[in-house]
Design a protein around this motif. Structure first.
Motif, PDB file in Angstrom:
ATOM      1  N   ALA A  96      -2.279  -6.809   0.456  1.00  0.00           N
ATOM      2  CA  ALA A  96      -1.752  -5.431   0.811  1.00  0.00           C
ATOM      3  C   ALA A  96      -2.892  -4.459   0.661  1.00  0.00           C
ATOM      4  N   VAL A  97      -2.589  -3.426   1.484  1.00  0.00           N
ATOM      5  CA  VAL A  97      -3.670  -2.143   1.641  1.00  0.00           C
ATOM      6  C   VAL A  97      -3.193  -1.187   0.648  1.00  0.00           C
ATOM      7  N   SER A  98      -4.236  -0.678  -0.113  1.00  0.00           N
ATOM      8  CA  SER A  98      -3.783   0.546  -0.909  1.00  0.00           C
ATOM      9  C   SER A  98      -3.282   1.544  -0.310  1.00  0.00           C
ATOM     10  N   PRO A  99      -2.385   2.195  -1.065  1.00  0.00           N
ATOM     11  CA  PRO A  99      -1.495   3.631  -0.423  1.00  0.00           C
ATOM     12  C   PRO A  99      -2.624   4.595  -0.181  1.00  0.00           C
ATOM     13  N   HIS A 100      -3.836   4.599  -0.923  1.00  0.00           N
ATOM     14  CA  HIS A 100      -4.976   5.668  -0.665  1.00  0.00           C
ATOM     15  C   HIS A 100      -5.947   5.011  -0.124  1.00  0.00           C
ATOM     16  N   PHE A 101      -5.957   4.084   0.827  1.00  0.00           N
ATOM     17  CA  PHE A 101      -6.965   3.464   1.485  1.00  0.00           C
ATOM     18  C   PHE A 101      -7.882   4.169   2.194  1.00  0.00           C
ATOM     19  N   GLN A 102      -7.453   5.445   2.853  1.00  0.00           N
ATOM     20  CA  GLN A 102      -8.297   6.167   3.665  1.00  0.00           C
ATOM     21  C   GLN A 102      -9.639   6.981   2.589  1.00  0.00           C
ATOM     22  N   SER A 103      -9.294   7.000   1.390  1.00  0.00           N
ATOM     23  CA  SER A 103     -10.048   7.416   0.444  1.00  0.00           C
ATOM     24  C   SER A 103     -10.656   6.487  -0.222  1.00  0.00           C
ATOM     25  N   ASP A 104     -10.161   5.328  -0.575  1.00  0.00           N
ATOM     26  CA  ASP A 104     -10.615   4.498  -1.484  1.00  0.00           C
ATOM     27  C   ASP A 104     -11.103   3.146  -1.020  1.00  0.00           C
TER      28      ASP A 104
END
Length: 376
Positions: A96-104
């Motif tokens: 699963a991809v972090s909901p905050h992937f763009q930043s973390d």
């Protein structure tokens, strides 16, 4: 304890409203499909797909590999994947991809962790580092693990984030030790609710009890291979039953879904199991399949390519070799709307940012297919 009391009332009302659920097991696959399937790549026993915001995918293989995959099918191996116990149903599982992937740049994945005495389910978090020619997992750490280790299949391991990205849900199968699903001190046969760092949320139903009890959201599950939030915020889970009785369940905090004390199927040796209707204290399935479909993968559709599917759930079928579409009435009810023969065991289903539907086959080689509108 007010939350738990309110939940108990809701669960009881749900049980009364739905009784034993609706049996969709005898539905037949439709001869004509409203989509065209195009093979994009193939893998060795793939298990899960997760889309990055830019449309690339992460695909896991059960023997212990992760690939970064473009929509044209170019595969880049991801480095620094941990050793897994790849035996029978166990191995590298969901991603699963972090909901905050763009930043973390965070990703989460589950796997059967080897060790003395067998294996156990583990949940890891890492940062995905990508260059023009390579990809690797950095700062990898296990943030939750089940204990003790042991044998058996049915690991569960499906990951879902709630709509606001503040909590992570993880399914844990019973590892073919059925009574553990009713043991509140074992993290088998449960849905767990965790903070993104693996810690225990203070507002879980039994947070004040500590240990496994504090992390448990629901219990009484057998082999849950599908978990996803619907557009209206409701959490749905499907799980494989024994000989008959695959289930689609509406998940509510504090609920006990009855396995192995009740089921709409029977044991593999033919001995009967009491039906959900005999034990109203357990939450019955909203929808079930007897004969089984062996559900795997669950995604809610909210894309543009198939507007008539919006709000529907798409479920892969292993035994049925099918793709199943389920619709919802907005009041906690569900029905199987379509079933399409895919000619292969479908392990996972995912919706791309452009609205195309993607599925993977449970095989070696198992194909990664892109489904777009059209008759086939």
């Amino acid at each position: 304890m007010k939350l738990l009391a309110a939940t108990t009332v809701w669960v009881s009302l749900l049980a009364c409203a739905h009784g034993q659920g609706i049996n969709a097991g005898h539905n037949q696959a439709e001869p004509t499909k409203p989509f065209v399937a195009r093979e994009v790549a193939s893998f060795d026993t793939p298990w899960a797909i997760a889309f990055l915001p830019d449309g690339r995918m992460l695909v896991t293989e059960k023997p212990g590999r992760i690939f970064l995959v473009t929509q044209s099918g170019r595969k880049t191996p991801v480095g620094n994947v941990p050793a897994v116990a790849a035996v029978s149903q166990n191995g590298l599982l969901d991603i699963a991809v972090s909901p905050h992937f763009q930043s973390d740049r965070g990703i989460y994945f589950s796997f059967s962790e080897p060790g003395p005495g067998g294996s156990s389910l583990a949940l890891a978090r890492a940062t995905l580092a990508v260059s023009e020619t390579a990809a690797t997992l950095e700062d990898r750490q296990v943030i939750w693990r089940q204990s003790p280790k042991g044998g058996g299949g049915q690991p569960g391991g499906v990951i879902a984030f709630d709509p606001d990205g503040s909590h992570l849900f993880l399914t844990s199968g019973d590892r073919m030790r059925p009574l553990t699903a009713q043991d509140p001190d074992q993290a088998l046969g449960k849905v767990l609710r965790l903070n993104p760092d693996g810690s225990t949320p203070a507002d879980n139903p039994h947070a004040d009890e500590g240990g496994v009890r504090a992390q448990t959201w629901t219990m009484g599950h057998r082999n849950p291979y599908g978990l996803a939030f619907a557009p209206d915020g409701k959490l749905w889970l499907h799980e494989m039953g024994p000989r008959g009785g695959d289930e689609l369940n509406l998940i509510e905090p504090g609920g006990n879904y009855g396995w192995p004390l009740v089921s709409n199927g029977d044991n593999y040796d033919g001995t009967p199991i009491p039906r959900h209707s005999t034990r109203p204290e357990f939450v019955p399935p909203v929808l079930y399949w007897n004969p089984v479909i062996a559900p795997a993968g669950l995604a809610f559709y909210d894309g543009r390519m198939f507007p008539q599917w919006r709000g529907s759930a798409l479920i892969g079928g292993l035994a049925s070799m099918a793709l199943v579409r389920v619709t919802f009435d907005g009041r906690g009810g569900a029905a199987e709307a379509d079933r399409w023969d895919m000619g292969a065991r479908i392990r996972d289903v995912a919706v791309a940012p452009d609205g195309a539907l993607w599925v993977i086959e449970d095989d070696d080689p198992g194909r990664l297919l892109r489904l777009t509108p059209g008759k086939s």
